[in-house]
Design a protein around this motif. Structure first.
Motif, PDB file in Angstrom:
ATOM      1  N   ASP A  61       0.831  -1.215   0.000  1.00  0.00           N
ATOM      2  CA  ASP A  61       0.000   0.000   0.000  1.00  0.00           C
ATOM      3  C   ASP A  61       0.864   1.263   0.000  1.00  0.00           C
ATOM      4  O   ASP A  61       0.546   2.257   0.665  1.00  0.00           O
ATOM      5  CB  ASP A  61      -0.953   0.009   1.191  1.00  0.00           C
ATOM      6  N   GLY A  62       1.985   1.204  -0.709  1.00  0.00           N
ATOM      7  CA  GLY A  62       2.857   2.367  -0.855  1.00  0.00           C
ATOM      8  C   GLY A  62       3.927   2.520   0.206  1.00  0.00           C
ATOM      9  O   GLY A  62       4.823   3.363   0.060  1.00  0.00           O
ATOM     10  N   ASP A  63       3.868   1.714   1.276  1.00  0.00           N
ATOM     11  CA  ASP A  63       4.862   1.793   2.350  1.00  0.00           C
ATOM     12  C   ASP A  63       5.935   0.737   2.147  1.00  0.00           C
ATOM     13  O   ASP A  63       5.623  -0.426   1.870  1.00  0.00           O
ATOM     14  CB  ASP A  63       4.205   1.577   3.716  1.00  0.00           C
ATOM     15  N   ASN A  64       7.194   1.121   2.316  1.00  0.00           N
ATOM     16  CA  ASN A  64       8.288   0.170   2.195  1.00  0.00           C
ATOM     17  C   ASN A  64       8.338  -0.705   3.445  1.00  0.00           C
ATOM     18  O   ASN A  64       8.629  -0.227   4.543  1.00  0.00           O
ATOM     19  CB  ASN A  64       9.615   0.901   2.014  1.00  0.00           C
ATOM     20  N   VAL A  65       8.052  -2.002   3.288  1.00  0.00           N
ATOM     21  CA  VAL A  65       8.020  -2.923   4.416  1.00  0.00           C
ATOM     22  C   VAL A  65       9.139  -3.951   4.335  1.00  0.00           C
ATOM     23  O   VAL A  65       9.114  -4.956   5.062  1.00  0.00           O
ATOM     24  CB  VAL A  65       6.647  -3.627   4.528  1.00  0.00           C
ATOM     25  N   ALA A  66      10.128  -3.729   3.492  1.00  0.00           N
ATOM     26  CA  ALA A  66      11.250  -4.661   3.396  1.00  0.00           C
ATOM     27  C   ALA A  66      11.938  -4.759   4.747  1.00  0.00           C
ATOM     28  O   ALA A  66      12.334  -3.750   5.335  1.00  0.00           O
ATOM     29  CB  ALA A  66      12.239  -4.196   2.327  1.00  0.00           C
ATOM     30  N   GLY A  67      12.066  -5.981   5.252  1.00  0.00           N
ATOM     31  CA  GLY A  67      12.714  -6.186   6.537  1.00  0.00           C
ATOM     32  C   GLY A  67      11.801  -6.065   7.733  1.00  0.00           C
ATOM     33  O   GLY A  67      12.234  -6.317   8.868  1.00  0.00           O
ATOM     34  N   VAL A  68      10.535  -5.686   7.528  1.00  0.00           N
ATOM     35  CA  VAL A  68       9.583  -5.622   8.637  1.00  0.00           C
ATOM     36  C   VAL A  68       9.262  -7.045   9.091  1.00  0.00           C
ATOM     37  O   VAL A  68       9.002  -7.917   8.262  1.00  0.00           O
ATOM     38  CB  VAL A  68       8.297  -4.881   8.207  1.00  0.00           C
ATOM     39  N   PRO A  69       9.279  -7.331  10.405  1.00  0.00           N
ATOM     40  CA  PRO A  69       9.063  -8.698  10.893  1.00  0.00           C
ATOM     41  C   PRO A  69       7.694  -9.251  10.495  1.00  0.00           C
ATOM     42  O   PRO A  69       6.721  -8.497  10.351  1.00  0.00           O
ATOM     43  CB  PRO A  69       9.167  -8.548  12.419  1.00  0.00           C
ATOM     44  N   PRO A  70       7.607 -10.578  10.338  1.00  0.00           N
ATOM     45  CA  PRO A  70       6.345 -11.205   9.914  1.00  0.00           C
ATOM     46  C   PRO A  70       5.167 -10.870  10.809  1.00  0.00           C
ATOM     47  O   PRO A  70       4.045 -10.703  10.324  1.00  0.00           O
ATOM     48  CB  PRO A  70       6.666 -12.703   9.948  1.00  0.00           C
ATOM     49  N   GLU A  71       5.388 -10.788  12.139  1.00  0.00           N
ATOM     50  CA  GLU A  71       4.264 -10.537  13.040  1.00  0.00           C
ATOM     51  C   GLU A  71       3.658  -9.151  12.824  1.00  0.00           C
ATOM     52  O   GLU A  71       2.455  -8.953  12.996  1.00  0.00           O
ATOM     53  CB  GLU A  71       4.690 -10.710  14.505  1.00  0.00           C
ATOM     54  N   GLN A  72       4.484  -8.189  12.415  1.00  0.00           N
ATOM     55  CA  GLN A  72       3.957  -6.857  12.122  1.00  0.00           C
ATOM     56  C   GLN A  72       3.189  -6.861  10.802  1.00  0.00           C
ATOM     57  O   GLN A  72       2.147  -6.210  10.669  1.00  0.00           O
ATOM     58  CB  GLN A  72       5.082  -5.830  12.096  1.00  0.00           C
ATOM     59  N   LEU A  73       3.695  -7.599   9.810  1.00  0.00           N
ATOM     60  CA  LEU A  73       2.995  -7.704   8.534  1.00  0.00           C
ATOM     61  C   LEU A  73       1.681  -8.459   8.698  1.00  0.00           C
ATOM     62  O   LEU A  73       0.692  -8.150   8.025  1.00  0.00           O
ATOM     63  CB  LEU A  73       3.885  -8.403   7.502  1.00  0.00           C
ATOM     64  N   PHE A  74       1.667  -9.439   9.601  1.00  0.00           N
ATOM     65  CA  PHE A  74       0.440 -10.176   9.922  1.00  0.00           C
ATOM     66  C   PHE A  74      -0.659  -9.203  10.342  1.00  0.00           C
ATOM     67  O   PHE A  74      -1.813  -9.318   9.911  1.00  0.00           O
ATOM     68  CB  PHE A  74       0.747 -11.174  11.042  1.00  0.00           C
ATOM     69  N   HIS A  75      -0.307  -8.242  11.185  1.00  0.00           N
ATOM     70  CA  HIS A  75      -1.306  -7.285  11.671  1.00  0.00           C
ATOM     71  C   HIS A  75      -1.709  -6.279  10.588  1.00  0.00           C
ATOM     72  O   HIS A  75      -2.713  -5.580  10.756  1.00  0.00           O
ATOM     73  CB  HIS A  75      -0.779  -6.561  12.905  1.00  0.00           C
ATOM     74  N   ARG A  76      -0.952  -6.232   9.503  1.00  0.00           N
ATOM     75  CA  ARG A  76      -1.330  -5.385   8.367  1.00  0.00           C
ATOM     76  C   ARG A  76      -2.074  -6.175   7.300  1.00  0.00           C
ATOM     77  O   ARG A  76      -2.363  -5.654   6.228  1.00  0.00           O
ATOM     78  CB  ARG A  76      -0.086  -4.710   7.775  1.00  0.00           C
TER      79      ARG A  76
END
Length: 253
Positions: A61-76
């Motif tokens: 959605d336009g935000d760079n999430v490279a390297g963001v932990p899986p648990e944070q991406l789960f909540h997104r």
């Protein structure tokens, strides 16, 4: 929804992913195909935060999430399944689904003591959600069976069901058809299609079963040697000489 922008990843000097770029549009079922060793699963691990890229960006959605932990991406709302299902074998199918939602009141000791009525109310709501998922996937007849005792195809359906117990917006499926018999494969394909059309899920699917890819996926992205070599609709892809040479073999159909 997801933009893979010039991603690269090496292991011991071997480039698993090399300047890879493509997009997964919102509302699509995007196929990702290619020979073994093409870098597909490595790329999935990067997109879902299990690996950090050496360079490049993953835009959600336009935000760079490279390297963001899986648990944070789960909540997104970004979740994935695995080629080999990861069920809790000594728990029932129903219990496997009940475990998924985060932040359950019963996980908090004080709430369990002081707000038992609220804990039970949430549990009833979760059970209703689980029953809906089981019925949707035609797994209600094995709801109380230990997950370790069900077939490989049923485990793939259970993996899909676990994504339905989240607030998933985009789901990455790693070879959902691998080892699944044709009857359960039809059930799985129908569930993916319905989740996409009826519930708005976006999918990106790694798959080697070309019949399944042709049935489900548009567009289809082809990787070889860590890079994208072609993309388009399935009929165009299967006639692409570079794809035929790198992956499909033989002559165009």
């Amino acid at each position: 929804m997801i933009q893979v922008d010039n991603i690269a990843k090496s292991f011991g000097g071997i480039k698993a992913v090399d300047a890879c770029s493509f997009e997964v549009a919102e509302g699509s079922i995007t196929g990702l195909i290619g020979p073994n060793g093409a870098g597909k699963s490595t790329l999935f691990n990067i997109v879902t935060g299990f690996l950090k890229p050496d360079s490049g960006r993953i835009l959600l959605d336009g935000d760079n999430v490279a390297g963001v932990p899986p648990e944070q991406l789960f909540h997104r709302g970004l979740v994935r399944t695995f080629q080999t299902p990861h069920e809790f074998s000594r728990m029932t199918v129903r219990e496997n689904l009940m475990l998924v939602p985060a932040g359950q009141r019963g996980e908090n000791l004080l709430q369990s003591w002081l707000r038992w009525a609220r804990v039970k109310d949430q549990e009833r709501q979760l059970l209703d959600q689980v029953d809906d998922v089981l019925a949707f996937l035609n797994l209600d007849h094995i709801a109380d069976t230990l997950a370790g005792n069900i077939s490989g195809g049923q485990k793939k359906l259970l993996e899909l069901g676990r994504t339905m117990m989240t607030d998933a917006r985009v789901v990455l499926l790693d070879e959902p058809g691998a080892g699944v018999n044709r009857t359960l494969l039809a059930t799985l394909a129908d569930a993916i299609t319905r989740l996409n059309r009826e519930r708005g899920y976006t999918f990106c699917v790694i798959e080697h079963d070309m019949d399944l890819v042709a049935q489900l996926c548009a567009p289809v992205i082809v990787m070889a040697n860590g890079s994208v070599i072609a993309q388009g609709d399935f009929d165009t892809i299967r006639r692409n000489p570079q794809v035929i040479d790198a992956y499909l073999g033989g002559v165009p159909a």
